[in-house]
Design a protein around this motif. Structure first.
Motif, PDB file in Angstrom:
ATOM      1  N   ILE A  60      -1.790  11.688   9.035  1.00 39.92           N
ATOM      2  CA  ILE A  60      -1.013  10.483   8.742  1.00 39.92           C
ATOM      3  C   ILE A  60      -1.893   9.463   8.021  1.00 39.92           C
ATOM      4  N   ILE A  61      -3.116   9.290   8.468  1.00 43.58           N
ATOM      5  CA  ILE A  61      -4.033   8.352   7.817  1.00 43.58           C
ATOM      6  C   ILE A  61      -4.369   8.831   6.408  1.00 43.58           C
ATOM      7  N   LYS A  62      -4.584  10.123   6.250  1.00 42.06           N
ATOM      8  CA  LYS A  62      -4.963  10.683   4.960  1.00 42.06           C
ATOM      9  C   LYS A  62      -3.854  10.514   3.909  1.00 42.06           C
ATOM     10  N   ILE A  63      -2.613  10.702   4.325  1.00 39.98           N
ATOM     11  CA  ILE A  63      -1.492  10.643   3.371  1.00 39.98           C
ATOM     12  C   ILE A  63      -0.652   9.389   3.542  1.00 39.98           C
ATOM     13  N   TYR A  64      -1.264   8.362   4.081  1.00 38.11           N
ATOM     14  CA  TYR A  64      -0.584   7.120   4.395  1.00 38.11           C
ATOM     15  C   TYR A  64       0.285   6.598   3.246  1.00 38.11           C
ATOM     16  N   ARG A  65      -0.210   6.592   2.031  1.00 37.20           N
ATOM     17  CA  ARG A  65       0.531   6.059   0.887  1.00 37.20           C
ATOM     18  C   ARG A  65       1.825   6.812   0.619  1.00 37.20           C
ATOM     19  N   HIS A  66       1.929   8.044   1.075  1.00 34.66           N
ATOM     20  CA  HIS A  66       3.086   8.880   0.781  1.00 34.66           C
ATOM     21  C   HIS A  66       4.073   8.998   1.942  1.00 34.66           C
ATOM     22  N   LEU A  67       3.913   8.199   2.965  1.00 33.05           N
ATOM     23  CA  LEU A  67       4.811   8.282   4.127  1.00 33.05           C
ATOM     24  C   LEU A  67       6.199   7.728   3.840  1.00 33.05           C
ATOM     25  N   GLY A  68       6.390   7.137   2.696  1.00 29.27           N
ATOM     26  CA  GLY A  68       7.721   6.674   2.309  1.00 29.27           C
ATOM     27  C   GLY A  68       8.459   7.697   1.473  1.00 29.27           C
ATOM     28  N   GLY A  69       7.837   8.846   1.276  1.00 27.08           N
ATOM     29  CA  GLY A  69       8.415   9.879   0.408  1.00 27.08           C
ATOM     30  C   GLY A  69       9.443  10.720   1.045  1.00 27.08           C
ATOM     31  N   HIS A 120      13.440  17.098  12.491  1.00 24.79           N
ATOM     32  CA  HIS A 120      13.196  17.036  11.058  1.00 24.79           C
ATOM     33  C   HIS A 120      11.992  16.139  10.809  1.00 24.79           C
ATOM     34  N   ALA A 121      11.108  16.527   9.922  1.00 19.78           N
ATOM     35  CA  ALA A 121       9.850  15.806   9.715  1.00 19.78           C
ATOM     36  C   ALA A 121       9.871  15.003   8.418  1.00 19.78           C
ATOM     37  N   VAL A 122       9.011  14.020   8.364  1.00 20.58           N
ATOM     38  CA  VAL A 122       8.797  13.245   7.150  1.00 20.58           C
ATOM     39  C   VAL A 122       7.815  13.993   6.253  1.00 20.58           C
ATOM     40  N   ILE A 123       6.766  14.524   6.847  1.00 23.11           N
ATOM     41  CA  ILE A 123       5.698  15.214   6.128  1.00 23.11           C
ATOM     42  C   ILE A 123       5.527  16.619   6.708  1.00 23.11           C
ATOM     43  N   PHE A 166       0.777  -1.237   0.000  1.00 24.55           N
ATOM     44  CA  PHE A 166       0.000   0.000   0.000  1.00 24.55           C
ATOM     45  C   PHE A 166       0.815   1.298   0.000  1.00 24.55           C
ATOM     46  N   VAL A 167       2.052   1.257   0.440  1.00 22.94           N
ATOM     47  CA  VAL A 167       2.848   2.482   0.562  1.00 22.94           C
ATOM     48  C   VAL A 167       3.788   2.609  -0.626  1.00 22.94           C
ATOM     49  N   LYS A 168       3.834   3.801  -1.203  1.00 25.05           N
ATOM     50  CA  LYS A 168       4.833   4.076  -2.220  1.00 25.05           C
ATOM     51  C   LYS A 168       6.180   4.157  -1.512  1.00 25.05           C
ATOM     52  N   LYS A 169       7.198   3.560  -2.060  1.00 28.84           N
ATOM     53  CA  LYS A 169       8.537   3.493  -1.472  1.00 28.84           C
ATOM     54  C   LYS A 169       8.482   2.861  -0.071  1.00 28.84           C
ATOM     55  N   PRO A 170       8.082   1.599   0.020  1.00 25.41           N
ATOM     56  CA  PRO A 170       7.892   0.971   1.337  1.00 25.41           C
ATOM     57  C   PRO A 170       9.165   0.858   2.172  1.00 25.41           C
ATOM     58  N   PHE A 171      10.308   0.729   1.543  1.00 28.66           N
ATOM     59  CA  PHE A 171      11.531   0.598   2.330  1.00 28.66           C
ATOM     60  C   PHE A 171      11.955   1.932   2.934  1.00 28.66           C
ATOM     61  N   THR A 172      11.687   3.022   2.222  1.00 30.32           N
ATOM     62  CA  THR A 172      11.916   4.347   2.803  1.00 30.32           C
ATOM     63  C   THR A 172      10.951   4.576   3.954  1.00 30.32           C
ATOM     64  N   PHE A 173       9.724   4.097   3.805  1.00 28.66           N
ATOM     65  CA  PHE A 173       8.742   4.160   4.887  1.00 28.66           C
ATOM     66  C   PHE A 173       9.257   3.412   6.114  1.00 28.66           C
ATOM     67  N   PHE A 174       9.833   2.240   5.896  1.00 22.34           N
ATOM     68  CA  PHE A 174      10.389   1.439   6.984  1.00 22.34           C
ATOM     69  C   PHE A 174      11.511   2.194   7.695  1.00 22.34           C
ATOM     70  N   VAL A 175      12.385   2.832   6.930  1.00 22.18           N
ATOM     71  CA  VAL A 175      13.472   3.640   7.512  1.00 22.18           C
ATOM     72  C   VAL A 175      12.891   4.807   8.294  1.00 22.18           C
ATOM     73  N   ASN A 176      11.868   5.453   7.745  1.00 18.26           N
ATOM     74  CA  ASN A 176      11.211   6.567   8.447  1.00 18.26           C
ATOM     75  C   ASN A 176      10.587   6.099   9.761  1.00 18.26           C
ATOM     76  N   CYS A 177      10.013   4.907   9.760  1.00 17.29           N
ATOM     77  CA  CYS A 177       9.420   4.366  10.994  1.00 17.29           C
ATOM     78  C   CYS A 177      10.468   4.246  12.094  1.00 17.29           C
ATOM     79  N   PHE A 178      11.641   3.724  11.749  1.00 21.59           N
ATOM     80  CA  PHE A 178      12.698   3.596  12.749  1.00 21.59           C
ATOM     81  C   PHE A 178      13.242   4.957  13.176  1.00 21.59           C
TER      82      PHE A 178
END
Length: 104
Positions: free
Chosen positions: A95-104, A54-57, A18-30
Motif C-alpha cells: 500500500i505504501i509502495k503504490i500509494y499514488r495509485h490507490l485511486g485507480g 473485491h480488491a482495489v489493488i 499526492f494521489v492520482k484520482k483522489p476522489f476515487t481514492f476517497f470512495v475506495n477508503c469508504f
C-alpha cells in the motif's frame, strides 16, 4: 486494513495533492472502511483460494481497474503465493509502495 482507510479519510486533504484520482481514492477508503472492498486482493478469480472481497489493488501491485500485463497463469501463481504467504505487514508495504495509485 481498516486503520489505513480511517487514517486516509482523516487526512484526506493531503491526499488531494499526492494521489492520482483522489476522489476515487476517497470512495475506495469508504468501501474498505465499510467492508465492501479490501485494499489488496487476487488478480484473477480462483476457486481453490480463500475468498476475499473485491480488491482495489491486485497482489502484484497493479490496480484491478487497469489491464493486467501478465498472462493468466502468472497471475494465478502470484495469487497462490499471496494466499500461502499472507502477511499483513506485506500488505502495508505494498500500500505504501503504490500509494499514488490507490485511486485507480
Amino acid at each position: 486494513m481498516f486503520s489505513v482507510s480511517l487514517f486516509a479519510i482523516i487526512t484526506f486533504p493531503v491526499h488531494l495533492v499526492f494521489v492520482k484520482k483522489p476522489f476515487t481514492f476517497f470512495v475506495n477508503c469508504f468501501a474498505v472502511l465499510f467492508a465492501q472492498k479490501t485494499w489488496i486482493g487476487y488478480a484473477v478469480t480462483a476457486k481453490n483460494l480463500p475468498s476475499l472481497r473485491h480488491a482495489v489493488i491486485a497482489c502484484n501491485g497493479i490496480p484491478l481497474s487497469a489491464k493486467q500485463p501478465l498472462p493468466a497463469e502468472s497471475l494465478q501463481m502470484a495469487d497462490q503465493w499471496y494466499a500461502r504467504d499472507y502477511d499483513p505487514v506485506n500488505d502495508l508495504r505494498l500500500i505504501i509502495k503504490i500509494y499514488r495509485h490507490l485511486g485507480g
